[in-house]
Design an enzyme around this catalytic site. Structure first.
Site, PDB file in Angstrom:
ATOM      1  N   GLY A   1      -2.623   4.607   6.483  1.00  0.00           N
ATOM      2  CA  GLY A   1      -1.661   5.624   6.093  1.00  0.00           C
ATOM      3  C   GLY A   1      -1.345   6.538   7.258  1.00  0.00           C
ATOM      4  O   GLY A   1      -1.772   6.306   8.397  1.00  0.00           O
ATOM      5  N   GLY A   2      -0.597   7.589   6.946  1.00  0.00           N
ATOM      6  CA  GLY A   2      -0.162   8.495   7.998  1.00  0.00           C
ATOM      7  C   GLY A   2      -1.304   9.214   8.687  1.00  0.00           C
ATOM      8  O   GLY A   2      -1.157   9.647   9.840  1.00  0.00           O
TER       9      GLY A   2
ATOM     10  N   ASP B   1      -6.987  14.578 -10.891  1.00  0.00           N
ATOM     11  CA  ASP B   1      -5.952  13.598 -10.551  1.00  0.00           C
ATOM     12  C   ASP B   1      -6.261  12.238 -11.189  1.00  0.00           C
ATOM     13  O   ASP B   1      -6.124  11.198 -10.570  1.00  0.00           O
ATOM     14  CB  ASP B   1      -5.826  13.450  -9.032  1.00  0.00           C
ATOM     15  CG  ASP B   1      -4.504  12.795  -8.617  1.00  0.00           C
ATOM     16  OD1 ASP B   1      -3.547  12.834  -9.414  1.00  0.00           O
ATOM     17  OD2 ASP B   1      -4.441  12.243  -7.500  1.00  0.00           O
TER      18      ASP B   1
ATOM     19  N   GLY C   1      -4.777   8.031   8.659  1.00  0.00           N
ATOM     20  CA  GLY C   1      -5.989   7.261   8.924  1.00  0.00           C
ATOM     21  C   GLY C   1      -5.915   5.864   8.366  1.00  0.00           C
ATOM     22  O   GLY C   1      -4.835   5.346   8.063  1.00  0.00           O
TER      23      GLY C   1
ATOM     24  N   LYS D   1     -13.585   4.880   5.188  1.00  0.00           N
ATOM     25  CA  LYS D   1     -12.307   5.583   5.264  1.00  0.00           C
ATOM     26  C   LYS D   1     -12.343   6.488   6.492  1.00  0.00           C
ATOM     27  O   LYS D   1     -13.186   7.389   6.578  1.00  0.00           O
ATOM     28  CB  LYS D   1     -12.128   6.393   3.976  1.00  0.00           C
ATOM     29  CG  LYS D   1     -10.812   7.125   3.806  1.00  0.00           C
ATOM     30  CD  LYS D   1     -10.805   7.771   2.420  1.00  0.00           C
ATOM     31  CE  LYS D   1      -9.547   8.573   2.169  1.00  0.00           C
ATOM     32  NZ  LYS D   1      -9.558   9.173   0.812  1.00  0.00           N
TER      33      LYS D   1
ATOM     34  N   VAL E   1      -8.433   2.541   6.200  1.00  0.00           N
ATOM     35  CA  VAL E   1      -9.603   2.132   5.436  1.00  0.00           C
ATOM     36  C   VAL E   1      -9.936   0.703   5.828  1.00  0.00           C
ATOM     37  O   VAL E   1      -9.045  -0.151   5.916  1.00  0.00           O
ATOM     38  CB  VAL E   1      -9.341   2.216   3.919  1.00  0.00           C
ATOM     39  CG1 VAL E   1     -10.555   1.732   3.136  1.00  0.00           C
ATOM     40  CG2 VAL E   1      -8.985   3.629   3.528  1.00  0.00           C
TER      41      VAL E   1
END
Length: 521
Positions: free
Chosen positions: A18-19, A130, A21, A38, A23
């Site tokens: 992702g932006g 969440d 980092g 991660k 995984v």
């Protein structure tokens, strides 16, 4: 700047990026245990680093079979990383996307597992905030896992954080989050599992907010006997919801037993497992080839999952190694269990390729003894029959029957417009009512099969692809389909992605080794 790795682990493959980092799937250098790591790079801004620390702190407080388990937080000049356990599972979002709705027992099973995981967090003083389908991973045994504590807070803290479709009214108002906040979100997801739609239809943020704050709970779309459960869990006033996630579990179990019987959860987990099987190509550990018999890699209800940066991914954690998690001064020790292994034929049991001929079976070919022959099946079944050496017999039911293997393809798995032919269901025995091609091989030749019992299930290789493997002990019947004391073992290899089913009702010698050497086109 080159990407760094946590000392003591070797990277196997990247699972997501992702932006901020990435995984990866990695293995412990000494124990061989697969883990998910991660990473956040050193150049990440201070707020991102703090969110990483916060997630670790929240997750590190919770230990429960239905919650992802933290192993370690690592921070140095190269960056910051979270080392976690994971499971060979599929996000609930993918299951819903594929199947649209779940059977009520399956949806109740997801809700129960999630509530138990949330209760463990609440008992540790943590509110998830969440809960949504993307943060629920379902492994091959049908038991759900809760992931991603990135916006979790201590009970009593509050803000507008969350995913709009599942946010409780108090979240929309920026009020303190409590266990009732998570109960609301979990009930929203249960509603989606049952109905195939979110409680309040998509729209702009203001419309979604208005729905959660002011619109009555649309229970009319829910089965009647489950409506009170949904209405309670999604009450606008937190005080009108169940006192706790644990209390809601008790209500759920009462309703489920009354409505669907005492074995509702067993059937629910079986249905969920079937949903995962249909998406086997998304099982990351299997795809990485780390699920091996005798090795560390395993799949279990006790393992956890990871949240990728920008994606959700699951990989199975392995073995019996003990990992110590140290977060915020707290230390927890986790002992992974050893579940059913993923099997491959051992090198010593794979005999050399026989001399003879190549049989092309659509998407793959095998090298078989010279005496074997293949014919294409006619009619709606599709696929191929492979005749093997053996004595044929004549019956009143189907004429001459000979030892054979069937390779059934897409047309049989999803028969067009033919309701009397059912698609493959991995956890059920076959019988003539669902399998017109069924043969009962013991002599005297009998045309029907009665009840069956699952003897073995595992994963094995067909060439370089992974198949589900099942062995069923089947009972034969007489010519009136009355069961008799005659049994045989039916062997099945199913490749979900390729939609190919291989059936052997004759215990053909060497077949497993021949299939292990298959060549795919």
């Amino acid at each position: 700047m080159s990407e760094w790795s946590v000392s003591g682990f070797s990277e196997v493959r990247e699972l997501g990026r992702g932006g901020q980092g990435r995984v990866v799937l990695a293995r412990h250098a000494r124990a061989g245990t697969p883990v998910a790591i991660k990473y956040l790079p050193a150049e990440a801004d201070p707020d991102s680093r703090e969110r990483f620390r916060h997630e670790s702190q929240m997750l590190g407080r919770v230990t429960h079979p239905h919650v992802a388990r933290l192993y370690r937080l690592v921070e140095n000049d190269n960056g910051i990383a979270i080392v976690m356990e994971a499971v060979n599972g599929v996000p609930l979002t993918k299951i819903l996307s594929h199947h649209r709705t779940l059977e009520p027992e399956a949806a109740l099973t997801v809700l129960k597992g999630s509530l138990l995981g949330l209760a463990a967090a609440h008992n540790a003083g943590v509110v998830h905030r969440d809960y949504k389908p993307a943060n629920v991973i379902v492994p091959a045994d049908g038991r759900s896992k809760l992931i991603d504590f990135g916006v979790a807070v201590y009970s009593g803290e509050g803000s507008f954080a969350g995913t709009p479709y599942y946010m409780a009214p108090e979240q929309w108002r920026g009020e303190p989050a409590t266990p009732a906040t998570d109960v609301y979100a979990a009930t929203c997801v249960f509603y989606e599992c049952i109905t195939g739609q979110r409680p309040y239809p998509p729209g702009d943020r203001a419309a979604i907010r208005a729905g959660h704050l002011n619109t009555p709970v649309p229970v009319e779309h829910v089965p009647e006997k489950l409506r009170e459960l949904v209405a309670r869990g999604m009450a606008k006033d937190p005080a009108e919801r169940p006192d706790s996630a644990e209390a809601f579990v008790e209500e759920l179990e009462d309703v489920a037993r009354t409505t669907y019987g005492v074995d509702w959860e067993t059937r629910g987990m079986r249905a969920l497992a079937g949903g995962v099987v249909a998406l086997a190509a998304l099982l990351p550990l299997t795809a990485a080839g780390l699920a091996s018999a005798g090795g560390a890699a395993t799949t279990t209800a006790s393992t956890g999952v990871i949240a990728a940066l920008g994606t959700k991914a699951g990989v199975a954690v392995a073995g019996t190694a003990v990992a110590t998690a140290t977060v915020g001064g707290g230390v927890g020790v986790y002992q992974a269990t050893r579940p059913e292994p993923v099997e491959r034929p051992a090198a010593s049991t794979v005999s050399p390729s026989p001399p003879g001929k190549r049989l092309d079976l659509g998407d793959f070919s095998i090298t078989t003894p010279l005496t074997w022959r293949v014919t294409r099946m006619r009619g709606e079944l599709g696929g191929y029959e492979i005749r093997v050496p053996g004595t044929c017999s004549r019956t009143e039911y189907r004429g001459e029957l000979c030892p054979e293997i069937k390779v059934l393809g897409r047309q049989w798995i999803n028969p067009p417009g033919d309701a009397h032919i059912e698609s493959y269901q991995p956890d059920y025995e076959w019988h003539p009512g669902t399998d017109p091609s069924h043969d009962c091989p013991p002599r005297p030749m009998l045309p029907a099969a009665g009840q069956g019992r699952l003897l073995k299930k595992s994963f094995v290789k067909v060439g370089d692809r992974t198949a589900e493997y099942r062995e069923w002990r089947m009972q034969c019947g007489d010519f009136t389909a009355r069961p008799v004391n005659v049994f045989f073992v039916q062997r099945l290899w199913y490749l979900p992605t390729s939609r190919i089913l291989i059936v052997d009702e004759w215990d053909t010698p060497g077949l497993a080794q021949i299939l292990a050497r298959a060549q795919w086109t």
